[in-house]
Design a protein around this motif. Structure first.
Motif, short mmCIF file in Angstrom:
data_model
loop_
_atom_site.label_atom_id
_atom_site.label_comp_id
_atom_site.label_asym_id
_atom_site.label_seq_id
_atom_site.Cartn_x
_atom_site.Cartn_y
_atom_site.Cartn_z
N ALA A 362 0.84 -1.20 0.00
CA ALA A 362 0.00 0.00 0.00
C ALA A 362 0.87 1.24 0.00
N ASP A 363 0.49 2.22 -0.81
CA ASP A 363 1.24 3.47 -0.88
C ASP A 363 0.84 4.38 0.27
N ALA A 364 1.81 4.89 0.98
CA ALA A 364 1.55 5.66 2.20
C ALA A 364 0.79 6.95 1.94
N LYS A 365 0.90 7.50 0.72
CA LYS A 365 0.25 8.78 0.46
C LYS A 365 -1.08 8.65 -0.27
N SER A 366 -1.48 7.42 -0.60
CA SER A 366 -2.79 7.25 -1.25
C SER A 366 -3.67 6.29 -0.46
N SER A 367 -3.20 5.84 0.69
CA SER A 367 -3.97 4.91 1.52
C SER A 367 -4.24 5.56 2.87
#
Length: 860
Positions: A362-367
């Motif tokens: 999971a991407d930290a800036k889109s999740s």
């Protein structure tokens, strides 16, 4: 404010189970709630506003709008992408498609045309604008403050709002601090297996090196994962775009530029060729690539893709489909069109089919939420902080609150959370995500300032996790070190380490330098052969050997440089070359020699390329020329250094910014061969007079830099007849003063005084020595001389002598320095400590670093 505890999904569901419809700010949370349904439910239960309006599958509307706009307008692709981004963002925050037109600074023809194109598109945003929830349904909205204005527009007038957070604070787990990103990934691999992959999520910055490291590690370990690399990250997609760019690099393209493309074709070219020009390397495996480059202008993008796919043995239907969507499949390949294609792939995420199995990345800036039992958070540094949109239609304060809310929820995802971080990188502290500054009461600058657990690497070990056992392997040690290795090690031990571990490609300066060295060696052995040869034939041979590194436009200049260099070396050796080798023991040839092979003659003189290795001293090297029993010479094709710079470069306490120990190391060895003798080491910078040769004003002496070794201490030397004679050959006042003083009085004076250790002129002049020296000279000379000025000039001259030569204590200190470095180096090789990036003088001189891209870690 503290980190607020997020309401567990089970608790949320218990509160929401009786509603007809639940609206959430993000899809993973909606899916988690739906998975807890324990009763039949007709239609959608929990969903996001966008899925509610557009159906189960959302489409990337920015990409769809872009593709439609470039087909229906003639605007530049970058201008279209910029306009699409502004239109959609303003629509999101203001709730209207044409809201961007209210901001004159952002309105141009491209923006107006994009607005008109998007009026006819059934985008998710348009569906949101038109959609309304049936008032007859009971609706709950979870985290309404996380929704944008457009998302809130679908909500009915009456709905219940459910807070995402409880009243108490979240007691976060400790930060696990590791020494490097690879150590973090190693710890992750110790915990994750193919069997438990379905229960694990990894949160990281998708654009960081963690992403590629984790993906590569999972692939190598056979651990399934999804959510990672996208369309543009596919190795063959990347290689194809690079291949297209390579077609327009001209004759300057190197084999190294083509290496990623060749790798996807299964071609492994020798490392030595990496810096050679692609068109100049005659290898069968490069023939197809040269043909492709030569005919690039005649191909369409579709034909180019087919040619690459056939050569690589793959099928690329998705890339072919994307080329058709962009209108490029039938277009001829041009440099501008390749730039547009590359920009598109960098800007938009092209959908790919994924197998949703294994570890979730999971991407930290889109999740904002991850529904897995175990969640690893990697990095958690500044890269996890969003850049707030700087647009007038964005309420930055409200947007920041949404970011902070999402961050708090992400930190609590999973039943068990593990925060794996670094404390330093590149010798600098790693700054935690800026959101922590708003959420934690503690003062901190780095992760170790917070509640943390430090994990030190255990060297030379085997096993798993942090519980490892030593390997029963004896480390190898180095008994000697060369001057080049010592230079590299002192500048940056880690760069030295990578230099030992990695092969380096042949480089232009080394190839040309070796050719000149080979010529000089051959000339000493066979001057008659060179005298009978045509110099132009030798230049032709040198050009043929080195032409792979330079373009045809440079050939005329190279030929002139080669010709002048050969002439100057021959002229010097005719005038100053050795007359005899009787003082040396025989020595076999060392390595190969280009001109020896060219003329089919041996080079076996003990005077040239003389190898030495002395384990007692710990040094080794190769002397270019033993010019006389007490004089050594080294050929240099680079820029000239003064004698003071040569001596200064060999400083050991502290080392110089650009350490160079060649002269000191060679003289240290050679003084054991010729003990108690005055020795000379000369650098012949044979290309230095090239411009003067062209102007017919060359003087070979200007190309020579000589440093002397005096087999006495400097304190003894200053009182010697030689030092006194140097004063008589100096400045006028100095000469007159010391001629008047006489050598006997000078020797007596210097014997009674102690010359200071400093070489700083200001400190010397202010020293007690200077005061007593000047007073005594003044008292013992006549009034006809300016004794004060003469004494000052003498101090400067003696100090200059010390800065331009080596004395016994200098090389004694160098011997001890080498011993210390070898002990230190071998301790590091044995795993007792890491090889640090910083050298003895602190931060390395990066102009002297060969492996800059690999120096990622600080010395901790």
């Amino acid at each position: 404010m503290p980190i607020r505890r997020a309401t567990p999904v089970d608790a949320l569901y218990a509160e929401l189970r009786d509603y007809d419809l639940v609206v959430t700010p993000d899809a993973p949370l909606a899916s988690a709630i739906n998975r807890r349904l324990d009763r039949p439910h007709f239609g959608t239960f929990a969903t996001t506003p966008r899925r509610l309006a557009a159906g189960r599958r959302e489409r990337a509307e920015d990409r769809i709008a872009f593709l439609e706009a470039i087909e229906r307008t003639d605007h530049d692709w970058k201008a279209v992408a910029y306009a699409v981004g502004n239109v959609l963002q303003c629509w999101e925050h203001r709730g209207r498609l044409d809201a961007v037109l209210d901001y004159n600074a952002y309105v141009d023809d491209a923006t107006r045309d994009v607005v008109e194109v998007m009026r006819s598109l059934r985008t998710t945003s348009k569906r949101l604008t038109e959609y309304t929830v049936d008032d007859g349904r009971s609706v709950a909205v979870v985290g309404a403050d996380q929704l944008t204005a457009l998302e809130r527009s679908v909500l009915p007038e009456t709905c219940d709002r459910i807070d995402l957070f409880a009243d108490e604070a979240f007691d976060h787990p400790p930060f696990h601090v590791f020494e490097s990103a690879t150590d973090i990934v190693g710890a992750l691999l110790d915990a994750v297996t193919a069997e438990n992959a379905e229960h694990v999520a990894v949160v990281l910055d998708g654009g960081s090196r963690y992403s590629s490291l984790v993906e590569s590690a999972f692939e190598a370990a056979g651990i399934p994962f999804y959510g990672g690399p996208g369309f543009a990250d596919d190795p063959h997609h990347r290689a194809f775009v690079r291949l297209l760019r390579l077609g327009f690099r001209g004759t300057e393209a190197t084999v190294g530029d083509a290496a990623p493309v060749l790798a996807q074709m299964g071609v492994d070219v020798p490392l030595a060729d990496r810096e050679r020009r692609l068109d100049a390397v005659d290898r069968p495996e490069l023939a197809w690539l040269r043909r492709f480059r030569a005919g690039i202008d005649e191909r369409t993008f579709g034909e180019a893709l087919d040619a690459y796919a056939a050569e690589a043995g793959v099928e690329l239907p998705r890339f072919d489909e994307e080329l058709r969507r962009l209108g490029l499949a039938g277009a001829h390949v041009t440099s501008e069109a390749v730039d547009r294609l590359a920009y598109y792939l960098q800007t938009y995420e092209v959908p790919v089919d994924r197998e949703n199995e294994g570890v979730l990345l999971a991407d930290a800036k889109s999740s904002a939420y991850v529904d897995r039992p175990v969640v690893f958070h990697l990095g958690m540094d500044e890269a996890w902080t969003h850049s707030a949109p700087q647009r007038p239609w964005v309420d930055t304060e409200a947007q920041f609150e949404r970011y902070v809310g999402s961050f708090q929820r992400l930190l609590q995802s999973g039943d068990r959370q593990y925060y794996l971080v670094r404390d330093a990188a590149g010798g600098e502290p790693v700054t935690p995500s800026l959101y922590f500054g708003d959420l934690l009461d503690d003062e901190f600058e780095r992760f170790s300032d917070l509640d943390s657990v430090e994990h030190r690497r255990r060297h030379r070990s085997a096993g798993t996790g942090l519980d490892r056992t030593p390997l029963d392997v004896e480390p190898r040690s180095d008994d000697t070190i060369s001057q080049s290795s010592l230079n590299s090690y002192v500048n940056s031990p880690r760069d030295y380490l990578f230099g030992r571990l990695l092969d380096m490609p042949d480089q232009e300066r080394f190839v040309e330098g070796n050719l000149f060295h080979d010529f000089a060696e051959f000339y000493v052995n066979h001057p008659d052969v060179i005298a009978a040869a045509d110099i132009e034939d030798l230049v032709d041979a040198m050009v043929a050997e080195a032409e792979a590194f330079f373009s045809a436009a440079d050939e005329t200049l190279r030929r002139r440089t080669y010709r002048i260099g050969l002439d100057l070396i021959a002229e010097y050796l005719d005038d100053e070359g050795p007359e005899s080798d009787d003082f040396l023991t025989p020595a076999s040839g060392w390595g190969t020699n280009f001109f020896a092979e060219y003329f089919d003659e041996p080079v076996d003189s003990p005077l040239t390329e003389r190898w030495f290795e002395d384990e007692a001293l710990g040094v080794k090297g190769k002397i270019d020329l033993v010019r006389s029993p007490t004089a050594l010479l080294d050929y240099k094709s680079g820029s000239q250094k003064r004698a003071s710079q040569v001596v200064g470069g060999a400083a050991v306490d502290p080392p110089a910014d650009a350490p160079n120990f060649q002269a000191a190391l060679y003289l240290t060895y050679y003084r054991t061969v010729r003990p108690d003798e005055r020795l000379e080491f000369t650098f012949f910078h044979f290309l230095e007079p090239v411009a003067d040769v062209v102007a017919d004003d060359a003087d070979l002496d200007d190309a020579l830099t000589t440093v002397t070794y005096h087999p006495v201490a400097f304190s003894e030397y200053v009182g010697s007849r030689e030092a006194y004679e140097r004063l008589l050959d100096g400045y006028n006042d100095c000469r007159e003063t010391f001629e008047d003083l006489g050598y006997a009085a000078y020797e007596e004076l210097m014997t009674s005084l102690s010359f200071p250790d400093t070489t700083d002129k200001g400190e010397l002049r202010a020293s007690e020595f200077a005061e007593r020296f000047t007073a005594t000279v003044d008292a013992r000379t006549s009034s006809d001389v300016d004794a004060e000025k003469g004494a000052d000039q003498a101090i400067r001259e003696l100090n200059g002598l010390r800065r331009r030569a080596f004395f016994r204590e200098d090389l004694d200190a160098f011997e001890a320095f080498v011993d210390e470095r070898l002990d230190e180096l071998n301790a590091r090789r044995a795993g007792k400590e890491r090889f640090p990036v910083d050298g003895l003088a602190g931060e390395p001189n990066y102009r002297r670093v060969d492996n800059r891209d690999l120096l990622l870690e600080g010395d901790r």
